[in-house]
Design a protein around this motif. Sequence first.
Motif, PDB file in Angstrom:
ATOM      1  N   SER A   1      10.556  17.354  24.711  1.00  0.00           N
ATOM      2  CA  SER A   1       9.706  17.226  25.895  1.00  0.00           C
ATOM      3  C   SER A   1       8.502  18.169  25.882  1.00  0.00           C
ATOM      4  N   SER A   2       8.475  19.126  24.973  1.00  0.00           N
ATOM      5  CA  SER A   2       7.418  20.134  24.971  1.00  0.00           C
ATOM      6  C   SER A   2       6.254  19.752  24.059  1.00  0.00           C
ATOM      7  N   ASP A   3       5.040  19.911  24.580  1.00  0.00           N
ATOM      8  CA  ASP A   3       3.843  19.715  23.765  1.00  0.00           C
ATOM      9  C   ASP A   3       3.752  20.760  22.649  1.00  0.00           C
ATOM     10  N   LEU A   4       4.420  21.878  22.824  1.00  0.00           N
ATOM     11  CA  LEU A   4       4.374  22.929  21.803  1.00  0.00           C
ATOM     12  C   LEU A   4       5.094  22.547  20.514  1.00  0.00           C
ATOM     13  N   ASN A   5       5.913  21.492  20.555  1.00  0.00           N
ATOM     14  CA  ASN A   5       6.562  21.010  19.331  1.00  0.00           C
ATOM     15  C   ASN A   5       5.526  20.606  18.293  1.00  0.00           C
ATOM     16  N   ASN A   6       4.394  20.095  18.744  1.00  0.00           N
ATOM     17  CA  ASN A   6       3.379  19.546  17.836  1.00  0.00           C
ATOM     18  C   ASN A   6       2.302  20.543  17.425  1.00  0.00           C
ATOM     19  N   VAL A   7       2.337  21.752  17.936  1.00  0.00           N
ATOM     20  CA  VAL A   7       1.315  22.745  17.599  1.00  0.00           C
ATOM     21  C   VAL A   7       1.487  23.190  16.153  1.00  0.00           C
ATOM     22  N   LYS A   8       0.390  23.037  15.388  1.00  0.00           N
ATOM     23  CA  LYS A   8       0.403  23.470  13.996  1.00  0.00           C
ATOM     24  C   LYS A   8      -0.746  24.424  13.687  1.00  0.00           C
ATOM     25  N   GLU A   9      -1.723  24.499  14.586  1.00  0.00           N
ATOM     26  CA  GLU A   9      -2.882  25.363  14.334  1.00  0.00           C
ATOM     27  C   GLU A   9      -2.504  26.836  14.477  1.00  0.00           C
ATOM     28  N   ALA A  10      -3.246  27.678  13.774  1.00  0.00           N
ATOM     29  CA  ALA A  10      -2.981  29.119  13.797  1.00  0.00           C
ATOM     30  C   ALA A  10      -3.128  29.670  15.208  1.00  0.00           C
ATOM     31  N   GLY A  11      -2.228  30.560  15.569  1.00  0.00           N
ATOM     32  CA  GLY A  11      -2.290  31.175  16.883  1.00  0.00           C
ATOM     33  C   GLY A  11      -1.005  31.899  17.225  1.00  0.00           C
ATOM     34  N   THR A  12      -0.893  32.250  18.502  1.00  0.00           N
ATOM     35  CA  THR A  12       0.231  33.038  18.990  1.00  0.00           C
ATOM     36  C   THR A  12       0.878  32.353  20.188  1.00  0.00           C
ATOM     37  N   PHE A  13       2.183  32.312  20.186  1.00  0.00           N
ATOM     38  CA  PHE A  13       2.956  31.811  21.315  1.00  0.00           C
ATOM     39  C   PHE A  13       3.319  33.026  22.159  1.00  0.00           C
ATOM     40  N   VAL A  14       2.982  32.973  23.446  1.00  0.00           N
ATOM     41  CA  VAL A  14       3.201  34.099  24.354  1.00  0.00           C
ATOM     42  C   VAL A  14       4.131  33.685  25.485  1.00  0.00           C
ATOM     43  N   CYS A  15       4.734  34.664  26.125  1.00  0.00           N
ATOM     44  CA  CYS A  15       5.606  34.412  27.270  1.00  0.00           C
ATOM     45  C   CYS A  15       4.782  33.804  28.401  1.00  0.00           C
ATOM     46  N   ALA A  16       5.268  32.721  28.974  1.00  0.00           N
ATOM     47  CA  ALA A  16       4.563  32.048  30.070  1.00  0.00           C
ATOM     48  C   ALA A  16       4.538  32.897  31.334  1.00  0.00           C
ATOM     49  N   ALA A  17       5.434  33.856  31.454  1.00  0.00           N
ATOM     50  CA  ALA A  17       5.494  34.690  32.654  1.00  0.00           C
ATOM     51  C   ALA A  17       4.595  35.912  32.566  1.00  0.00           C
ATOM     52  N   CYS A  18       4.509  36.531  31.379  1.00  0.00           N
ATOM     53  CA  CYS A  18       3.803  37.823  31.297  1.00  0.00           C
ATOM     54  C   CYS A  18       2.803  37.928  30.148  1.00  0.00           C
ATOM     55  N   LYS A  19       2.669  36.869  29.365  1.00  0.00           N
ATOM     56  CA  LYS A  19       1.712  36.815  28.240  1.00  0.00           C
ATOM     57  C   LYS A  19       2.078  37.735  27.078  1.00  0.00           C
ATOM     58  N   ASN A  20       3.293  38.213  27.017  1.00  0.00           N
ATOM     59  CA  ASN A  20       3.750  39.040  25.908  1.00  0.00           C
ATOM     60  C   ASN A  20       3.770  38.199  24.626  1.00  0.00           C
ATOM     61  N   PRO A  21       3.146  38.661  23.523  1.00  0.00           N
ATOM     62  CA  PRO A  21       3.173  37.909  22.259  1.00  0.00           C
ATOM     63  C   PRO A  21       4.595  37.809  21.701  1.00  0.00           C
ATOM     64  N   LEU A  22       5.006  36.577  21.355  1.00  0.00           N
ATOM     65  CA  LEU A  22       6.372  36.328  20.912  1.00  0.00           C
ATOM     66  C   LEU A  22       6.474  35.847  19.468  1.00  0.00           C
ATOM     67  N   PHE A  23       5.684  34.824  19.116  1.00  0.00           N
ATOM     68  CA  PHE A  23       5.777  34.183  17.802  1.00  0.00           C
ATOM     69  C   PHE A  23       4.394  33.800  17.295  1.00  0.00           C
ATOM     70  N   LYS A  24       4.252  33.742  15.974  1.00  0.00           N
ATOM     71  CA  LYS A  24       3.030  33.260  15.327  1.00  0.00           C
ATOM     72  C   LYS A  24       3.300  31.864  14.770  1.00  0.00           C
ATOM     73  N   THR A  25       2.269  31.038  14.747  1.00  0.00           N
ATOM     74  CA  THR A  25       2.407  29.682  14.216  1.00  0.00           C
ATOM     75  C   THR A  25       2.907  29.691  12.768  1.00  0.00           C
ATOM     76  N   LYS A  26       2.504  30.684  11.993  1.00  0.00           N
ATOM     77  CA  LYS A  26       2.906  30.724  10.585  1.00  0.00           C
ATOM     78  C   LYS A  26       4.424  30.834  10.409  1.00  0.00           C
ATOM     79  N   HIS A  27       5.140  31.189  11.456  1.00  0.00           N
ATOM     80  CA  HIS A  27       6.602  31.280  11.383  1.00  0.00           C
ATOM     81  C   HIS A  27       7.289  30.113  12.093  1.00  0.00           C
ATOM     82  N   LYS A  28       6.509  29.104  12.469  1.00  0.00           N
ATOM     83  CA  LYS A  28       7.043  27.924  13.152  1.00  0.00           C
ATOM     84  C   LYS A  28       7.448  26.887  12.110  1.00  0.00           C
ATOM     85  N   PHE A  29       8.510  26.150  12.380  1.00  0.00           N
ATOM     86  CA  PHE A  29       8.930  25.069  11.492  1.00  0.00           C
ATOM     87  C   PHE A  29       9.564  23.957  12.314  1.00  0.00           C
TER      88      PHE A  29
END
Length: 161
Positions: free
Chosen positions: A62-90
Amino acid sequence: MKSSFYFLIAICFAFVSCNGNAQKKPKSEQFEIQKTDAEWKKELSAEEYYILRQAGTEKPFSSDLNNVKEAGTFVCAACKNPLFKTKHKFDSGTGWPSFDQPIEGGVFYSTDNKLGYSRNEVLCAKCGGHLGHVFNDGPPETTGKRYCMNGDAMNFIPAEK
């Protein structure tokens, strides 16, 4: 003699039980960002609140983030804390955004026993929001970990070009 043995066993059991449980669920005071439940409800969408503050789970795929492949950072939706980088997504095939490792210091671990067995829960290290769980069935060529995250618990920030 027999009663002393049972007393010793009871003391050991109590010590292990109390000590172990103290580490399983974090206290909210452990996190830098402290807000009341009412404040979180006011700031977050219903979906974000359900996942981040009530440890809910979004529907798979259900998440649009499943399809994100471009370089960037995934942050907490509540506080914007950096959590994950796209390069570690699979693509784990599970229907949730998956990563093989977090950004150092971005996440906090706890134990979740809601399903009747222990799972390693992943929380935002800054606000304590529930993000998902980590499993040992990730890519063996990297870390072997699968951080199975709820897309509604994160926002994506593309890398600057």
